[in-house]
Design a protein around this motif. Structure first.
Motif, PDB file in Angstrom:
ATOM      1  N   TYR A  28      -3.592   1.628  -8.180  1.00  0.00           N
ATOM      2  CA  TYR A  28      -4.452   0.976  -7.205  1.00  0.00           C
ATOM      3  C   TYR A  28      -3.809  -0.326  -6.729  1.00  0.00           C
ATOM      4  O   TYR A  28      -3.022  -0.956  -7.452  1.00  0.00           O
ATOM      5  N   ASP A  59       0.789   4.191  -2.806  1.00  0.00           N
ATOM      6  CA  ASP A  59       0.574   5.589  -2.392  1.00  0.00           C
ATOM      7  C   ASP A  59       1.705   6.482  -2.888  1.00  0.00           C
ATOM      8  O   ASP A  59       1.481   7.626  -3.314  1.00  0.00           O
ATOM      9  N   ASP A  60       2.930   5.959  -2.852  1.00  0.00           N
ATOM     10  CA  ASP A  60       4.080   6.736  -3.320  1.00  0.00           C
ATOM     11  C   ASP A  60       3.981   7.012  -4.816  1.00  0.00           C
ATOM     12  O   ASP A  60       4.277   8.129  -5.279  1.00  0.00           O
ATOM     13  N   ARG A 104       0.841  -1.211   0.000  1.00  0.00           N
ATOM     14  CA  ARG A 104       0.000   0.000   0.000  1.00  0.00           C
ATOM     15  C   ARG A 104       0.870   1.252   0.000  1.00  0.00           C
ATOM     16  O   ARG A 104       0.550   2.237  -0.682  1.00  0.00           O
ATOM     17  N   ALA A 105       1.963   1.219   0.748  1.00  0.00           N
ATOM     18  CA  ALA A 105       2.856   2.382   0.781  1.00  0.00           C
ATOM     19  C   ALA A 105       3.473   2.622  -0.594  1.00  0.00           C
ATOM     20  O   ALA A 105       3.619   3.778  -1.028  1.00  0.00           O
ATOM     21  N   ASN A 124       1.222   7.276  -6.541  1.00  0.00           N
ATOM     22  CA  ASN A 124       0.180   8.286  -6.725  1.00  0.00           C
ATOM     23  C   ASN A 124       0.668   9.676  -6.345  1.00  0.00           C
ATOM     24  O   ASN A 124       0.273  10.676  -6.979  1.00  0.00           O
ATOM     25  N   ARG A 125       1.525   9.773  -5.346  1.00  0.00           N
ATOM     26  CA  ARG A 125       2.093  11.080  -4.995  1.00  0.00           C
ATOM     27  C   ARG A 125       3.032  11.576  -6.091  1.00  0.00           C
ATOM     28  O   ARG A 125       3.040  12.762  -6.424  1.00  0.00           O
ATOM     29  N   ALA A 176      -7.257   8.576  -8.842  1.00  0.00           N
ATOM     30  CA  ALA A 176      -5.905   8.047  -8.702  1.00  0.00           C
ATOM     31  C   ALA A 176      -5.539   7.247  -9.952  1.00  0.00           C
ATOM     32  O   ALA A 176      -6.394   6.657 -10.607  1.00  0.00           O
TER      33      ALA A 176
END
Length: 543
Positions: free
Chosen positions: A241, A224-225, A220-221, A227-228, A238
């Protein structure tokens, strides 16, 4: 809106019709448009009459004179399955009868003759199929699937998701999969193309195992990275996924696993994309809305630059859109799946093994953006799905609904393509790493053979559907032949070996004759692809 190759193919069809009818090209084009306007709704593309099933009606309308060679080719294609299988049977019988007749003259016992014939039919069929396939691709040049150009990117109505099924095994492996997902995006950046990892934990003796939460948190991290780094798309969604599933108990495996493994991942993803709540995916961000197509890759598959948009453009073309027949319970026109060409990755010599270099074939990016021959696509208009490609979510689910009982099908790709109808886009390439040693390749082949033999009930027509009732949906004959051919190939090596050994140890059996058949079954199928590399391949867009 079509790409140049498709427009050029339409123009060449008009030129051919004009030459064969004595009319001008403008008259032929007007006749095609007249048929489009007069025909039932759904046939809005003139290509239906130029390069597809409506060609006969247009030829009749313009007075086209069919040449003798075209008559012969069309007669072969009109009964393509029986023509193809008949050709294989005749050539197999020829290569089988020669050694049998010679051996009979040596006075061998009839029982031994029968045993030799049973074993020898497999190596003889290897030679026959290699020769027939070569002849077919010489007669039928490759015809790439028509495609929309998508010059300004993938439109919202064809929104697509690149899905990579994977297992969470270690933090290093997760980091590598996240990195690959980022590379897929950089090579195929588009506002209406999103990317997802479909993950399971490894099999376990309980529903949860030590380290599960840490691995999921790392995945998940990583997402998320990404997407950032790359931000949301034009619709504020987004781009990346993670869809992760919990383990469920498998009675056949006697372990806790991800339900139905890869097939289950994709089936439940389709349900998730259509708003289904009854899946084993754990809670998380909602999936992207309005996804029409899914491009599925293996964990080690490379998605080249622009390949995603080319596949979307092909599946979105009106002539390729799937039409489901409710009576036959399968796609009968167009395609629910498109399979690209799979090529081995090009590794540096120090990074690849000797086995990999001699076994994997030509590697690297094909510099020619053109189609190459494939017997099934060129002759039957259908390819074979190998688990990497693009599919229409709604057509795929409708064609396979309720057909597969749980824990009965390991080799599902060929089965899925028989009902969802797979087309082969040979002018689009994906890249995959070939096994580095014989042991890894053998384990993979063993898994494939196990899956092939699980299809036997469907081949014989005795299969049950997901509710336990006798299967009513039939697999077309050429689809069954593909399954039978896989079983035949799994028996070819041991049968050829037995033929060679029998010829060496049995009295009155001429060893040279039968050993020649054994050697031919190995050499002929292997040498034809090599000759294709020496002789210019049949590429291009000629009809």
């Amino acid at each position: 809106a079509m790409d140049f190759a498709t427009r050029d193919r339409y123009r060449k069809a008009i030129e051919d019709l004009a030459r064969g009818s004595g009319r001008s090209e403008l008259e032929v084009a007007r006749a095609a448009l007249t048929l489009v306007r007069a025909h039932a709704p759904g046939v809005e593309d003139p290509g239906y009459y130029l390069i597809s099933r409506g060609r006969g009606r247009l030829e009749e309308a313009v007075g086209y004179r069919v040449r003798l060679r075209q008559h012969l080719v069309r007669a072969y294609v009109s009964s393509a399955t029986w023509s193809y299988l008949g050709s294989i049977a005749i050539v197999t019988a020829f290569f089988l009868c020669l050694p049998l007749l010679y051996t009979q003259e040596q006075g061998i016992a009839p029982a031994l003759m029968v045993a030799l014939a049973v074993f020898a039919v497999f190596p003889a069929s290897d030679v026959a199929i290699a020769l027939v396939n070569r002849a077919v691709v010489e007669v039928f040049p490759p015809r790439p699937l028509p495609r929309l150009a998508l010059a300004t990117g993938i439109p919202k109505r064809w929104k697509s998701l690149v899905a990579v099924p994977t297992l969470l095994t270690s933090e290093a492996q997760i980091a590598e999969q996240v990195r690959r997902l980022g590379i897929h995006y950089l090579a195929n950046a588009d506002d209406h193309l999103c990317f997802a990892l479909l993950s399971d934990w490894t099999d376990a003796d309980a529903a949860s195992a030590p380290g599960d939460d840490e691995l999921l948190a790392a995945a998940r991290a990583g997402i998320d990275d990404l997407n950032r780094q790359h931000g949301p798309n034009a619709d504020g969604e987004a781009r990346f996924y993670l869809f992760h599933r919990k383990r469920v108990w498998s009675e056949s495996e006697r372990r806790w696993i991800g339900w139905e493994r890869k097939r289950g991942k994709l089936h439940e993803l389709n349900q998730l994309l259509r708003g289904g709540a009854e899946t084993t995916y754990l809670g998380g961000p909602p999936p992207p809305g309005g996804v029409k197509f899914v491009i599925t890759l293996d964990a080690d598959t490379q998605l080249p630059r622009g390949a995603a948009a080319r596949l979307v453009g092909a599946l979105a073309h009106p002539l390729n859109r799937p039409r489901l027949d409710s009576r036959q319970q399968r796609v009968v026109e167009g395609y629910g799946i498109l399979q690209p060409r799979i090529a081995p990755t090009m590794s540096a010599e120090r990074e690849s093994s000797f086995f990999q270099r001699i076994s994997s074939g030509p590697a690297g990016i094909d510099p020619y953006a053109s189609a190459v021959s494939d017997v099934y696509q060129d002759l039957f208009g259908e390819g074979s799905y190998t688990g990497k490609g693009i599919y229409d979510v709604d057509a795929f689910e409708a064609a396979l609904e309720g057909k597969i009982p749980e824990n009965t099908l390991l080799s599902h790709d060929l089965f899925e393509s028989a009902f969802a109808r797979a087309g082969l886009a040979t002018d689009v390439e994906f890249f995959e790493e070939f096994p580095t040693n014989y042991e890894v390749a053998s384990r993979r082949d063993h898994r494939w053979v196990r899956g092939d033999w699980q299809l036997l009930p469907w081949i014989l027509g005795h299969a049950r559907d997901a509710s336990g009732r006798k299967q009513t949906a039939g697999i077309p004959l050429h689809g069954r032949w593909k399954m039978v051919d896989n079983l035949r190939r799994s028996l070819a090596a041991p049968s050829a070996f037995l033929v060679a050994v029998a010829s060496w140890i049995l009295p009155a059996v001429p060893p040279l004759v039968w050993t020649s058949l054994f050697v031919g079954s190995v050499v002929v199928p292997a040498i034809i692809p090599i000759l294709d590399g020496v002789i210019p391949q049949r590429r291009g867009f000629s009809k």
